[in-house]
Scaffold this active site. Structure first.
Site, PDB file in Angstrom:
ATOM      1  N   ARG A   1     -10.788  -0.521  14.649  1.00  0.00           N
ATOM      2  CA  ARG A   1     -10.622   0.362  13.510  1.00  0.00           C
ATOM      3  C   ARG A   1     -11.600  -0.132  12.442  1.00  0.00           C
ATOM      4  O   ARG A   1     -12.671   0.406  12.302  1.00  0.00           O
ATOM      5  CB  ARG A   1      -9.164   0.306  13.044  1.00  0.00           C
ATOM      6  CG  ARG A   1      -8.546   1.641  12.789  1.00  0.00           C
ATOM      7  CD  ARG A   1      -7.053   1.535  12.551  1.00  0.00           C
ATOM      8  NE  ARG A   1      -6.649   0.447  11.670  1.00  0.00           N
ATOM      9  CZ  ARG A   1      -5.433   0.318  11.157  1.00  0.00           C
ATOM     10  NH1 ARG A   1      -4.495   1.216  11.431  1.00  0.00           N
ATOM     11  NH2 ARG A   1      -5.129  -0.688  10.377  1.00  0.00           N
TER      12      ARG A   1
ATOM     13  N   LYS B   1       0.848  -1.208   0.000  1.00  0.00           N
ATOM     14  CA  LYS B   1       0.000   0.000   0.000  1.00  0.00           C
ATOM     15  C   LYS B   1       0.880   1.254   0.000  1.00  0.00           C
ATOM     16  O   LYS B   1       2.083   1.175   0.287  1.00  0.00           O
ATOM     17  CB  LYS B   1      -0.899  -0.026   1.240  1.00  0.00           C
ATOM     18  CG  LYS B   1      -0.146  -0.001   2.568  1.00  0.00           C
ATOM     19  CD  LYS B   1      -1.073  -0.287   3.742  1.00  0.00           C
ATOM     20  CE  LYS B   1      -0.293  -0.297   5.053  1.00  0.00           C
ATOM     21  NZ  LYS B   1      -1.124  -0.785   6.175  1.00  0.00           N
TER      22      LYS B   1
ATOM     23  N   TYR C   1      17.740  29.193  10.050  1.00  0.00           N
ATOM     24  CA  TYR C   1      16.584  29.984  10.492  1.00  0.00           C
ATOM     25  C   TYR C   1      16.501  30.089  12.008  1.00  0.00           C
ATOM     26  O   TYR C   1      16.857  29.149  12.722  1.00  0.00           O
ATOM     27  CB  TYR C   1      15.286  29.328   9.994  1.00  0.00           C
ATOM     28  CG  TYR C   1      15.014  29.524   8.522  1.00  0.00           C
ATOM     29  CD1 TYR C   1      15.103  30.780   7.923  1.00  0.00           C
ATOM     30  CD2 TYR C   1      14.639  28.441   7.741  1.00  0.00           C
ATOM     31  CE1 TYR C   1      14.836  30.942   6.575  1.00  0.00           C
ATOM     32  CE2 TYR C   1      14.362  28.594   6.386  1.00  0.00           C
ATOM     33  CZ  TYR C   1      14.460  29.850   5.811  1.00  0.00           C
ATOM     34  OH  TYR C   1      14.192  30.001   4.484  1.00  0.00           O
TER      35      TYR C   1
END
Ligand SMILES: *Cc1c(COP(=O)(O)O)cnc(C)c1O
Length: 359
Positions: A130, A36, A252
């Site tokens: 689930r 998947k 940064y």
């Protein structure tokens, strides 16, 4: 090869070695790779085709569209199971691509029966809450099946909630519950284990196991495991090496101040490529066999590493960000996440190389 571009190498020979290891551990159970999410970001077609060449017969995807794409890549022979199952309106497309749905609810069971779609996988919930039928629903279905048949259940499966924890009591509760439910469907093959479950062995193996992350180089228990071969290598080129005087900051937010005069290499990889900002300040990369600590924040396109101490790289040299010397489980730990998220977030502006691809 274009210069100054990060390079992602997917070592399909290492993938095949992991598949062979999992097959040994699985004993008589079939190893059905989970491919998947584009094979966890590695590329579903090259990954699945190599696994097919290694002898894999059955594959799991999550989405219908992933199944349709995979059918195109693998041809007619492979069994392709779709974890989303048969939501309303999808039966025709599943049938057209000869995909096998993992039925997750009584509604899906009805939709698939009505479509006369052929074989299916039945998902029962044993504690994850689930997807999947509850135990009483499975019992009701088993009664209806023995009375009037109708559904061709090839596999009955469940999924572990704590598979990645080696001795979590939940695993044993789920294994017991699954054994009781599977007995209601004596003609179906049974499947419980993902990667973690496969490494639990014994009562978790049943007839078919569904590993994902361990094929792709992650450990079964969310930390590196020496038995698993690294599959992915991400290398970033050095754009520039610069001297930073003591007391100046790098990157940064001025989040890092040089405690002494330093040499830093600026690498062409950042969070747009999948290196999480959370990996600073704990991250490191490897050049010339040595760990080079991140300095300052990971930004969108760039990261700086400390190369003061030893042989400094030069512009154009490649530095390993993920790979055999920087394991995905280590990168995940440094980023406060798990290897699954590191792999599935890898960007798409790399030069990608498949080693050992099936033509
Ligand atoms: C993703 C998934 C797997 C594979 O899990 P890994 O932990 O990557 O081995 C197996 N079964 C189901 C139902 C899944 O959703």
């Amino acid at each position: 090869m274009s210069a100054f571009q990060a390079r992602l190498t997917v070592d399909l020979d290492a993938l095949a070695a992991n598949f062979a290891l999992l097959r040994r551990l699985a004993g008589a159970a079939e190893v059905a790779p989970v491919v998947k999410a584009g094979a966890y970001g590695l590329g579903s077609a090259p990954v699945a085709r190599r696994l097919q060449a290694e002898g894999a017969k059955s594959f799991f995807v999550a989405r219908l569209t992933e199944g349709e794409t995979l059918r195109g890549a693998l041809g007619e022979g492979a069994s392709i199971y779709v974890l989303d199952g048969c939501p309303a309106g999808s039966a025709e497309r599943l049938i057209a691509s000869r995909l096998t749905p993992v039925l997750n609810s009584l509604e899906q069971v009805e939709a698939w029966s009505a479509a006369r779609g052929g074989p299916c996988v039945l998902h029962v919930d044993t504690g994850l809450n689930r997807l999947g039928l509850r135990k009483d629903e499975a019992e009701g279905l088993a009664k209806a099946q023995s009375a009037q048949g109708g559904l061709e259940i090839a596999v009955i499966m469940s999924h572990l909630s704590c598979g990645a924890s080696h001795d979590h009591p939940m695993n044993h509760r789920q294994a017991e519950s699954f054994a009781a439910i599977r007995a209601l469907f004596p003609d179906a093959r049974a499947s419980l284990a993902n990667s973690g479950g496969l490494f639990h062995g014994g009562g978790f193996l049943h007839d078919l196991v569904r590993p994902g992350i361990t094929l792709y180089g992650g450990g079964p228990f969310d930390h590196a495991d020496p038995r698993i071969a690294p599959v992915v290598t991400l290398e970033a080129p050095v754009l520039q090496v610069r001297d930073v005087p003591a007391g100046e900051s790098v990157g940064y937010d001025g989040g890092f101040t040089a405690p002494r005069a330093m040499k830093v290499a600026i690498l062409a990889a950042g969070h747009a490529d999948g290196l999480l900002r959370a990996q600073s300040p704990a991250g490191w990369a490897v050049f010339d066999g040595l760990r080079r600590s991140f300095v300052g924040r990971v930004s969108m396109d760039l990261i700086a590493v400390d190369v003061s101490e030893d042989q400094a790289p030069r512009a154009g040299d490649m530095v390993q960000m993920i790979g055999p010397d920087v394991l995905i489980d280590e990168v995940a730990a440094a980023s406060g996440t798990i290897a699954y998220e590191i792999l599935t977030r890898l960007g798409d502006r790399f030069e990608t190389i498949y080693k050992g691809a099936v033509q």
